[in-house]
Design an enzyme around this catalytic site. Structure first.
Site, mmCIF file in Angstrom:
data_model
loop_
_atom_site.group_PDB
_atom_site.id
_atom_site.type_symbol
_atom_site.label_atom_id
_atom_site.label_comp_id
_atom_site.label_asym_id
_atom_site.label_seq_id
_atom_site.Cartn_x
_atom_site.Cartn_y
_atom_site.Cartn_z
ATOM 1 N N ASN A 15 0.854 -1.186 0.000
ATOM 2 C CA ASN A 15 0.000 0.000 0.000
ATOM 3 C C ASN A 15 0.899 1.248 0.000
ATOM 4 O OD1 ASN A 15 -1.491 2.231 0.985
ATOM 5 N ND2 ASN A 15 -3.087 0.837 1.659
ATOM 6 N N ASP A 17 -0.047 4.456 -0.180
ATOM 7 C CA ASP A 17 -0.748 5.695 0.183
ATOM 8 C C ASP A 17 0.150 6.713 0.880
ATOM 9 O OD1 ASP A 17 -3.071 4.541 -0.703
ATOM 10 O OD2 ASP A 17 -3.869 4.118 1.294
ATOM 11 N N HIS A 18 1.006 6.191 1.779
ATOM 12 C CA HIS A 18 1.715 7.153 2.634
ATOM 13 C C HIS A 18 2.917 7.798 1.967
ATOM 14 C CE1 HIS A 18 -1.268 6.640 5.540
ATOM 15 N NE2 HIS A 18 -1.045 5.347 5.668
ATOM 16 N N ARG A 26 3.664 18.877 1.344
ATOM 17 C CA ARG A 26 4.197 20.099 0.754
ATOM 18 C C ARG A 26 3.440 20.531 -0.500
ATOM 19 N NH1 ARG A 26 9.324 21.848 2.713
ATOM 20 N NH2 ARG A 26 9.048 21.524 4.925
ATOM 21 N N HIS A 51 -5.572 3.569 -1.690
ATOM 22 C CA HIS A 51 -6.896 3.941 -1.184
ATOM 23 C C HIS A 51 -7.199 5.372 -1.610
ATOM 24 C CE1 HIS A 51 -9.639 4.122 2.664
ATOM 25 N NE2 HIS A 51 -10.288 4.460 1.558
ATOM 26 N N ARG A 53 -9.262 8.027 -0.913
ATOM 27 C CA ARG A 53 -10.229 8.415 0.115
ATOM 28 C C ARG A 53 -11.096 9.558 -0.385
ATOM 29 N NH1 ARG A 53 -8.889 6.220 5.459
ATOM 30 N NH2 ARG A 53 -10.660 7.426 6.171
ATOM 31 N N ARG A 57 -6.863 12.677 0.974
ATOM 32 C CA ARG A 57 -5.760 13.110 1.849
ATOM 33 C C ARG A 57 -4.412 12.545 1.414
ATOM 34 N NH1 ARG A 57 -7.360 9.822 7.289
ATOM 35 N NH2 ARG A 57 -9.359 10.797 6.878
ATOM 36 N N HIS A 58 -4.423 11.425 0.667
ATOM 37 C CA HIS A 58 -3.134 10.947 0.141
ATOM 38 C C HIS A 58 -3.217 10.704 -1.371
ATOM 39 C CE1 HIS A 58 -5.137 7.270 1.422
ATOM 40 N NE2 HIS A 58 -4.802 7.399 2.682
ATOM 41 N N GLU A 78 -8.570 0.476 -3.065
ATOM 42 C CA GLU A 78 -9.437 0.489 -1.881
ATOM 43 C C GLU A 78 -10.395 1.655 -2.022
ATOM 44 O OE1 GLU A 78 -6.937 0.811 1.503
ATOM 45 O OE2 GLU A 78 -6.089 -1.172 1.237
ATOM 46 N N THR A 108 -7.289 6.286 9.970
ATOM 47 C CA THR A 108 -7.105 5.197 9.017
ATOM 48 C C THR A 108 -8.359 4.339 9.105
ATOM 49 O OG1 THR A 108 -5.688 3.318 8.416
ATOM 50 C CG2 THR A 108 -5.869 3.804 10.751
ATOM 51 N N THR A 109 -8.424 3.281 8.309
ATOM 52 C CA THR A 109 -9.626 2.446 8.308
ATOM 53 C C THR A 109 -9.655 1.672 9.619
ATOM 54 O OG1 THR A 109 -9.209 2.257 5.954
ATOM 55 C CG2 THR A 109 -10.949 0.879 6.860
ATOM 56 N N GLU A 159 -10.948 -9.505 2.750
ATOM 57 C CA GLU A 159 -9.699 -9.156 3.415
ATOM 58 C C GLU A 159 -10.025 -8.931 4.885
ATOM 59 O OE1 GLU A 159 -6.991 -6.420 1.523
ATOM 60 O OE2 GLU A 159 -6.333 -5.655 3.477
ATOM 61 N N HIS A 198 -3.634 -4.661 7.619
ATOM 62 C CA HIS A 198 -3.756 -3.541 8.560
ATOM 63 C C HIS A 198 -2.867 -3.762 9.777
ATOM 64 C CE1 HIS A 198 -5.742 0.290 9.270
ATOM 65 N NE2 HIS A 198 -5.323 0.076 10.498
ATOM 66 N N GLY A 199 -1.948 -2.827 9.940
ATOM 67 C CA GLY A 199 -1.098 -2.827 11.131
ATOM 68 C C GLY A 199 -0.019 -3.895 11.118
ATOM 69 N N GLY A 220 1.068 -1.455 4.320
ATOM 70 C CA GLY A 220 1.436 -0.117 3.880
ATOM 71 C C GLY A 220 2.248 0.685 4.862
ATOM 72 N N HIS A 221 1.583 1.170 5.913
ATOM 73 C CA HIS A 221 2.177 2.188 6.779
ATOM 74 C C HIS A 221 3.553 1.790 7.288
ATOM 75 C CE1 HIS A 221 2.685 4.406 10.601
ATOM 76 N NE2 HIS A 221 2.189 5.400 9.891
HETATM 77 N N1 PXP Z 1 -5.809 -3.234 3.716
HETATM 78 C C1 PXP Z 1 -6.789 -2.317 3.802
HETATM 79 C C2 PXP Z 1 -8.137 -2.670 3.280
HETATM 80 C C3 PXP Z 1 -6.544 -1.042 4.345
HETATM 81 O O1 PXP Z 1 -7.526 -0.127 4.417
HETATM 82 C C4 PXP Z 1 -5.238 -0.734 4.767
HETATM 83 C C5 PXP Z 1 -4.937 0.640 5.306
HETATM 84 O O2 PXP Z 1 -5.172 1.584 4.329
HETATM 85 C C6 PXP Z 1 -4.245 -1.706 4.633
HETATM 86 C C7 PXP Z 1 -4.560 -2.960 4.132
HETATM 87 C C8 PXP Z 1 -2.833 -1.447 5.032
HETATM 88 O O3 PXP Z 1 -2.753 -1.187 6.395
HETATM 89 P P1 PXP Z 1 -1.401 -0.603 6.983
HETATM 90 O O4 PXP Z 1 -1.146 0.694 6.296
HETATM 91 O O5 PXP Z 1 -1.683 -0.480 8.439
HETATM 92 O O6 PXP Z 1 -0.336 -1.625 6.672
#
Ligand code: PXP
Length: 247
Positions: A15, A17-18, A26, A51, A53, A57-58, A78, A108-109, A159, A198-199, A220-221
């Site tokens: 992911n 996004d970040h 910036r 994602h 959104r 935001r990203h 997403e 976040t979600t 998922e 996630h996480g 992702g994060h």
């Molecule tokens: N899967 C889904 C559906 C998510 O919404 C996210 C967070 O955007 C992730 C995976 C990735 O989560 P993380 O950024 O915490 O790794």
């Protein structure tokens, strides 16, 4: 009833996004999530997750097309279950669309989609995405009621939200892991391909990766955060190695 095939290789969807979060801090074009996607492809990532959104935001609208054009990797978009996002998905036709719950004020979600409670609302959205050739994934809690709803909605993928597992410690984490493993088995038994995300981090990914029914993890994060210290290539490579060792 068909059974989801066991995937010998657990796919890693990254992911990105970040990367866009930092870019947007910036307001310019750097760092570009497209470059991140290219690096993920070069080091053997299996997919890109992004994602879009509602508040942008990203990831921005223009990123979607650029990300899809930049690599051979499948895009997992997403999206919230809204008419606006549905129209965007139908226009771009990503490989997969993961329907997530979205609240503007959340960071976040924060939890899974209520596929059971929103069955009637979700039915036409899942149908229209499927009819367009997009693989629909529902981001749900590892819960039998939600899996049964996914079966009724004919979603090919679920998922599981691993956030509770990621944040728990000790016995609570073990319980959450068992819940996720049972849910993965139930989904596969019902012909649904289970994914998780996630996480997830270097420290907590392996018990999840060891669950044999999982076909894909979306991370992702943590990967983007680690990339600041060790580079994105090394961050993705290390996650890939840990996942392989867990199988
Ligand atoms: N899967 C889904 C559906 C998510 O919404 C996210 C967070 O955007 C992730 C995976 C990735 O989560 P993380 O950024 O915490 O790794």
């Amino acid at each position: 009833m068909t059974h989801a095939p066991m995937s010998p290789r657990l796919r890693l969807g990254v992911n990105i996004d970040h990367v866009a979060t930092i870019r947007n801090a910036r307001g310019g074009d750097h760092p570009d999530p497209v470059r991140a996607a290219q690096i993920v492809a070069a080091v053997g990532g299996d997919g890109i997750t992004a994602h879009l959104r509602e508040d942008r935001r990203h990831i921005r609208d223009a990123d979607i097309e650029r990300i899809m054009a930049a690599t051979h990797l499948p895009l997992n978009l997403e999206m919230a279950a809204t008419e606006e996002m549905l129209a965007i998905a139908l226009r771009h036709k990503p490989h997969a669309a993961c329907i997530v719950p979205e609240r503007r004020e959340e960071r976040t979600t924060e939890g899974g989609l209520d596929a059971a409670g929103q069955h009637n609302y979700l039915t036409p959205i899942v149908t229209r995405l499927t009819d367009a050739g997009i693989r629909v994934s529902l981001f749900i809690e590892p819960d039998a009621r939600q899996i049964e709803a996914a079966v009724r909605l004919r979603a090919p993928i679920v998922e599981f939200h691993t956030g509770k597992y990621a944040h728990a410690q000790g016995e609570a984490r073990e319980m959450e892991l068992r819940r996720i493993a049972d849910a993965a088995a139930l989904a596969a038994k019902n012909g649904i391909e289970p994914h998780a995300g996630h996480g997830l981090t270097f420290d907590n990914v392996q018990p999840i990766a060891a669950i044999p029914q999982f076909a894909e993890l979306n991370i992702g994060h943590y990967l983007i955060g680690e990339a600041i210290f060790i580079g994105l290539e090394e961050s993705v490579r290390k996650m890939r190695t840990l996942m392989d060792l867990a199988r």
